[in-house]
Enzyme design. Structure first.
Site, PDB file in Angstrom:
ATOM      1  N   ASP A 188      -6.038  20.657   9.062  1.00 52.94           N
ATOM      2  CA  ASP A 188      -6.656  19.909   7.975  1.00 52.94           C
ATOM      3  C   ASP A 188      -7.151  20.583   6.803  1.00 52.94           C
ATOM      4  OD1 ASP A 188      -6.970  17.310   6.567  1.00 52.94           O
ATOM      5  OD2 ASP A 188      -7.195  16.375   8.514  1.00 52.94           O
ATOM      6  N   GLU A 201      -0.302   1.306  -4.990  1.00 49.11           N
ATOM      7  CA  GLU A 201      -0.679   2.585  -5.594  1.00 49.11           C
ATOM      8  C   GLU A 201       0.502   2.821  -6.572  1.00 49.11           C
ATOM      9  OE1 GLU A 201      -1.521   1.948  -2.742  1.00 49.11           O
ATOM     10  OE2 GLU A 201      -3.504   2.505  -2.356  1.00 49.11           O
ATOM     11  N   ASN A 250       0.860  -1.251   0.019  1.00 47.85           N
ATOM     12  CA  ASN A 250      -0.053   0.006   0.204  1.00 47.85           C
ATOM     13  C   ASN A 250       0.877   1.299   0.146  1.00 47.85           C
ATOM     14  OD1 ASN A 250      -3.039   0.730   0.405  1.00 47.85           O
ATOM     15  ND2 ASN A 250      -1.556   2.244   1.865  1.00 47.85           N
TER      16      ASN A 250
HETATM   17 MN    MN Z   1      -4.510   1.704  -0.798  1.00 50.24          MN
END
Ligand code: MN
Length: 447
Positions: free
Chosen positions: A253, A204, A141
């Site tokens: 954020d 990814e 990931n």
């Molecule tokens: Mn992912």
């Protein structure tokens, strides 16, 4: 394909602004970044107080530049993204790469990490692309996480309950710290792929490689079991502790408000490698780049979902004022009465965090908010065209949503022309022009 190569192209087009005055990483550089947000420039801070490393900012700061990085026109961007998500490409692991020019003991104090906002808990790495794999090697990931600098070799990592969080929970059950690489200064395609909503189990980096037409290569890390882009500027090698947690935050954020303090895991940084003259990639929280990287992939999802219920979707804008996340403007080719509302339902289903959405006809530019307001003013009746959905799951990023249950109210505005009424009523009046007057106008405007 490296960030450096891409920046050379941006430089040639005169879009890099070099700031040669000495500036501090604490508030000074972020202040200028904020003032230059969405102005179209990449900023290169050449002289950083107490540090030899340059800081570069706003790399993916405009839609145009992201499209340029992917070598795609704006009208094909979503298709291109979706294609890469659905057909990721395996990639080459190479022995060596520019990122290994210097392999050294980690010392985070040598890196010009910025302290952005007044009440932030401290310096934060905001462009870190984090790679991890499961212990059985089955799942890889890559995702972007904010990282708070605690000391020379420790970071706190914010793990929202998504894929890396899941890998960390798996590591917890095995009672073994999770190896990660944290890459800073990567090609825009890599950070965009890492921000994409692909299913758990999709690597990814493979998505990025598809976006780059097989142009991504990885190297193996020296001290941890992880891979990182061979052409990155800087890579930190670390281990996310399955035991040690600290107070992380407050930190601004995507909404531009302060996210609260929480217990989050500690990353022990065990290695560091970089190009000899590496530069540090900054990313302003809640700035245009942050909102584009989060929002663009969701726009693609909305575009795809709405395309299934109406003949054509012209454009989708998760607008800046809506934090690139909570507000969508969708322009459609309406064929039948009710298409607008179906488009709204599809958009809410495609992006569960979406709170307010406006659907407009194809003559309205979704990026021109004044035109969108005009459509609402002249084509919308609240008793007929308003959709309100109570008590649905929304985004906890929205301060007005129920912070405990995550429940919120969603609103959809169908500002498309009613087909039952004469078209002329809704026509936008035009003034005829000719080449000469257009040329003169451009001159007067200084264009
Ligand atoms: Mn992912």
């Amino acid at each position: 394909m490296s960030l450096r190569r891409f920046l050379e192209d941006v430089e040639r087009e005169g879009e890099v602004l070099h700031v040669r005055n000495e500036l501090s990483t604490r508030f000074e550089i972020p202040f200028i970044m904020k003032e230059f947000d969405n102005k179209g420039f990449v900023l290169m801070f050449e002289r950083v107080k107490g540090c030899k490393t340059k800081v570069v900012a706003h790399i993916s700061g405009t839609r145009k530049r992201i499209c340029k990085a992917l070598g795609v026109g704006e009208e094909r961007l979503y298709e291109r993204l979706i294609k890469a998500w659905r057909s990721p490409r395996k990639l080459k692991i190479v022995e060596n790469g520019p990122v290994k020019e210097v392999v050294e003991k980690p010392d985070l104090s040598k890196i010009p990490v910025l302290t952005h906002f007044e009440r932030d808990a401290g310096p934060y790495i905001t462009s870190g692309v984090v790679y991890a794999k499961s212990h059985d090697g089955e799942v890889e990931n890559v995702s972007v996480h904010r990282l708070q600098v605690l000391d020379e070799n420790h970071l706190a990592i914010r793990l929202v309950p998504r894929h890396l969080f899941k890998l960390w929970q798996m590591a917890k059950r095995a009672d073994k710290d999770l190896d990660v690489s944290i890459s800073i200064g990567v090609h825009p395609a890599v950070i965009l792929a890492a921000s994409s909503p692909v299913p758990f189990g999709v690597n990814e980096f493979h998505v990025a490689n598809a976006l780059l037409n097989n142009g991504l290569r990885l190297v193996e890390c020296e001290n941890v079991e992880a891979y990182a882009p061979a052409d990155a500027e800087l890579v930190l090698e670390g281990r996310i502790s399955v035991k040690k947690e600290v107070d992380e935050g407050p930190f601004v954020d995507v909404t531009g408000t302060y996210d609260v303090e929480r217990k989050q895991p500690v990353v022990e940084v065990v290695g560091m490698m970089h190009r000899r003259d590496y530069f540090y990639q900054a990313l302003l929280p809640s700035g245009m780049e942050h909102r584009l990287l989060m929002g663009l992939p969701r726009e693609a999802l909305i575009w795809e979902a709405v395309s299934k219920v109406v003949p054509k979707v012209n454009a989708v804008n998760l607008s800046f004022g809506g934090c690139g996340w909570l507000h969508a403007i969708i322009s459609i080719e309406k064929q039948l009465e009710g298409d607008g509302k179906n488009a709204l339902l599809a958009a809410f289903a495609a992006h569960p965090s979406l709170k307010h959405a406006v659907v407009v006809d194809s003559d309205i530019d979704v990026y021109d908010l004044s035109a969108v307001e005009w459509a609402v003013a002249t084509r919308f009746q609240a008793d007929e065209d308003l959709l309100v959905i109570k008590n649905v799951r929304g985004s906890t990023l929205d301060s007005s949503a129920d912070q405990e249950t995550g429940l919120t109210t969603k609103m959809g505005i169908d500002a498309t022309k009613p087909l039952m009424k004469p078209k002329e009523l809704f026509e936008r009046a035009k003034i005829p022009s000719n080449k000469r007057v257009e040329r003169l106008t451009r001159k007067l405007l200084g264009l």
